[in-house]
Design an enzyme around this catalytic site. Structure first.
Site, PDB file in Angstrom:
ATOM      1  N   PHE A 150       0.725  -1.209  -0.104  1.00  0.00           N
ATOM      2  CA  PHE A 150      -0.081   0.111   0.006  1.00  0.00           C
ATOM      3  C   PHE A 150       0.912   1.290  -0.024  1.00  0.00           C
ATOM      4  CE2 PHE A 150       0.816  -0.333   4.410  1.00  0.00           C
ATOM      5  CZ  PHE A 150       1.098   0.827   4.928  1.00  0.00           C
ATOM      6  N   LYS A 174      -0.813  -7.589  -8.933  1.00  0.00           N
ATOM      7  CA  LYS A 174      -1.957  -7.724  -8.037  1.00  0.00           C
ATOM      8  C   LYS A 174      -1.528  -6.475  -6.890  1.00  0.00           C
ATOM      9  CE  LYS A 174      -3.031  -8.598  -3.990  1.00  0.00           C
ATOM     10  NZ  LYS A 174      -3.419  -7.826  -2.700  1.00  0.00           N
ATOM     11  N   SER A 227       5.775  -6.798   4.067  1.00  0.00           N
ATOM     12  CA  SER A 227       6.291  -7.316   5.433  1.00  0.00           C
ATOM     13  C   SER A 227       7.236  -8.572   5.350  1.00  0.00           C
ATOM     14  CB  SER A 227       5.209  -7.326   6.381  1.00  0.00           C
ATOM     15  OG  SER A 227       4.227  -8.440   5.989  1.00  0.00           O
ATOM     16  N   CYS A 282       9.972   1.251   3.844  1.00  0.00           N
ATOM     17  CA  CYS A 282      10.943   0.290   4.287  1.00  0.00           C
ATOM     18  C   CYS A 282      12.342   1.130   4.435  1.00  0.00           C
ATOM     19  CB  CYS A 282      11.137  -0.853   3.419  1.00  0.00           C
ATOM     20  SG  CYS A 282      11.559  -0.328   1.513  1.00  0.00           S
TER      21      CYS A 282
END
Length: 499
Positions: A150, A174, A227, A282
């Site tokens: 996201f 996706k 993640s 990140c």
């Protein structure tokens, strides 16, 4: 009526027949702005069939023609840059400047993809043995897929499908179900750029749709950003199915501050790098390691953080926006509470943050802990929020040891006036991306994004295969195909003899 996000299958936007839909909300208001479908089995199979069919002709398309598609695409992205950024800001909560940066970083990758002819050049060596020459070729794999997060709904999809498609592959995207409107606009412009029917497909959904990608035999390679737990899952399941997988996972990025550094530069950079994008990136700096006398600067860093305030995307004075969801907000606040319970010194508390006019937003203000130790959960976990953990060491050697002991290795930086200290840190630290007097060392597209250790799993070259052909004087050709496979580093190979 709530907008229904379409799928993109076989060159057409289509409404899903799914009975399962996911609300897309504005993080600053909780208003439902759209609904994304969980694509059905039949819809996903149709996407794969279209991608397989398109690959048969797209792989034979001259590389110069593929490059021209990317040239037209980057021009359209630039033309619609601010429009895309506004869509992105509305569904992520990012400030407008931050959203524009997200889009521009993606455009830079498409510019790089427009140079694909030179990037696909092989190599030759004459006389590798007596009267035998060797030629290598880079060739497409087939159907590839990308699973994106996201936090960068423009940049990260644009990391993936333009380069894969420019290389001659076809692609199934996706995107995150939390902000699918931005990728939808990217695909509309890609279609306008003249992309042939079937080279790009878009499916929406959650775990079931990801599992389909991981299990579908026709999908040869997968790229993922997200993640650590999800990255590990995707890597394991994908490679068990004998696919190439590159999974960029979490981080705990350290910034080492030497006492000879420029203090004002350090403080300014630390504030921006720790709370920018609400810490939801990140490459955020989440740990500041103050060496020696530099620890005396900690109160000044806290004082500057207290001045920073979040706000809505169109607030020009806002430093960052809300977290993506109420669940994300609760997770960050739980970590702040846990840090207090573990004995860290909470210098700046971002809980109970209020933004005028937006009482329902997922707001967490700048937060800073000092006296953080490596056994604390706030140190061991990626919080993914505007939280800075400060610790200190006596020497640079101690700081390097601390960073190297961390299980993540995405990015790090050092601030110092000493060339010797900078060189020592760069040479000895076990982290993939190192910044010297810059807080976030993110490379441009023509360099690798090289996370190490627990920040990356898999194959850095997921989208192409190499063929090495040995030509002898008798004109007999032996072709050996090397396909890197994560489950077996040697990879399967096949030898073909042609007369």
């Amino acid at each position: 009526m709530t907008k229904k996000v379409p799928l993109y299958i076989n060159g057409e936007f289509v409404q899903s027949k799914s009975e399962k839909w996911i609300d897309v909300t504005n993080p600053a208001t909780q208003e439902v702005i759209a609904q994304a479908p969980c694509a059905t089995q039949e819809e996903m199979e149709a996407a794969v069939a279209s991608a397989k069919k398109a690959f048969q002709t797209w792989k034979e398309t001259p590389v110069s023609e593929r490059a021209r598609v990317m040239m037209r695409y980057q021009a359209l992205l630039k033309e619609h840059h601010d429009e895309i950024a506004e869509i992105l800001a509305s569904e992520t909560g990012k400030t407008f400047d931050d959203a524009k940066g997200d889009v521009w970083r993606g455009i830079e990758v498409v510019e790089h993809a427009a140079n694909i002819p030179s990037l696909l050049m092989g190599e030759t060596v004459e006389n590798v043995a007596r009267k035998i020459d060797t030629y290598s070729f880079t060739q497409p794999l087939g159907v590839c897929a990308g699973i994106t997060p996201f936090n960068f709904p423009a940049m990260i999809p644009l990391w993936m499908f333009p380069l894969a498609i420019a290389c001659g592959n076809t692609f199934i995207l996706k995107p995150s179900e939390q902000d699918p409107l931005t990728p939808t606009r990217l695909v509309e412009l890609f279609e306008q750029a003249g992309a042939p029917k079937g080279v790009l497909q878009v499916i929406h959904g959650a775990k079931d749709q990801v599992d389909f990608i991981l299990d579908e035999p026709a999908i040869r390679a997968i790229s993922f950003v997200g993640s650590v737990p999800v990255g590990q899952y995707i890597y394991r399941r994908g490679t068990e199915n004998m696919k190439r997988v590159q999974a960029f996972a979490g981080a705990k990025n350290h910034c080492v501050i030497m006492p000879d550094a420029n203090k004002s530069q350090v403080i300014s950079n630390l504030v921006g790098a720790s709370v920018g994008a609400a810490g939801q990136r990140c490459m955020a700096i989440s740990v500041a390691v103050f060496v020696g006398a530099a620890k005396d600067w900690i109160p000044e860093v806290a004082a500057e953080l207290k001045k920073v305030r979040p706000g809505a995307w169109d607030d020009a004075d806002a430093a960052f926006g809300p977290l993506i969801s109420p669940q994300a907000k609760q997770r960050v606040e739980d970590f702040i509470k846990q840090g207090q319970e573990e004995g860290a010194n909470l210098l700046v508390d971002g809980r109970d943050c209020k933004v005028e006019g937006f009482p329902d937003g997922n707001w967490v203000g700048p937060t800073m802990f000092s006296d953080v130790t490596t056994d604390m959960e706030i140190y061991k976990n990626e919080i993914f929020g505007p939280v800075l953990c400060a610790t200190s060491t006596d020497t640079l050697e101690d700081a390097i040891e601390l960073v190297n002991a961390n299980p993540f290795g995405n990015g790090t930086s050092i601030f110092t006036a000493s060339g010797a200290a900078a060189r020592k840190y760069q040479h000895e630290v076990e982290v993939g991306q190192v910044g010297i007097n810059i807080p976030i060392p993110v490379p441009l597209p023509f360099f690798s994004f090289t996370g190490w250790k627990g920040s990356f799993f898999g194959d850095l070259h997921a989208y192409g295969k190499q063929a090495v052909r040995f030509y002898s004087e008798t004109k007999t050709i032996t072709a050996r195909w090397f396909e890197s496979d994560i489950a077996d580093a040697s990879g399967p190979n096949m030898t073909i003899h042609l007369k």
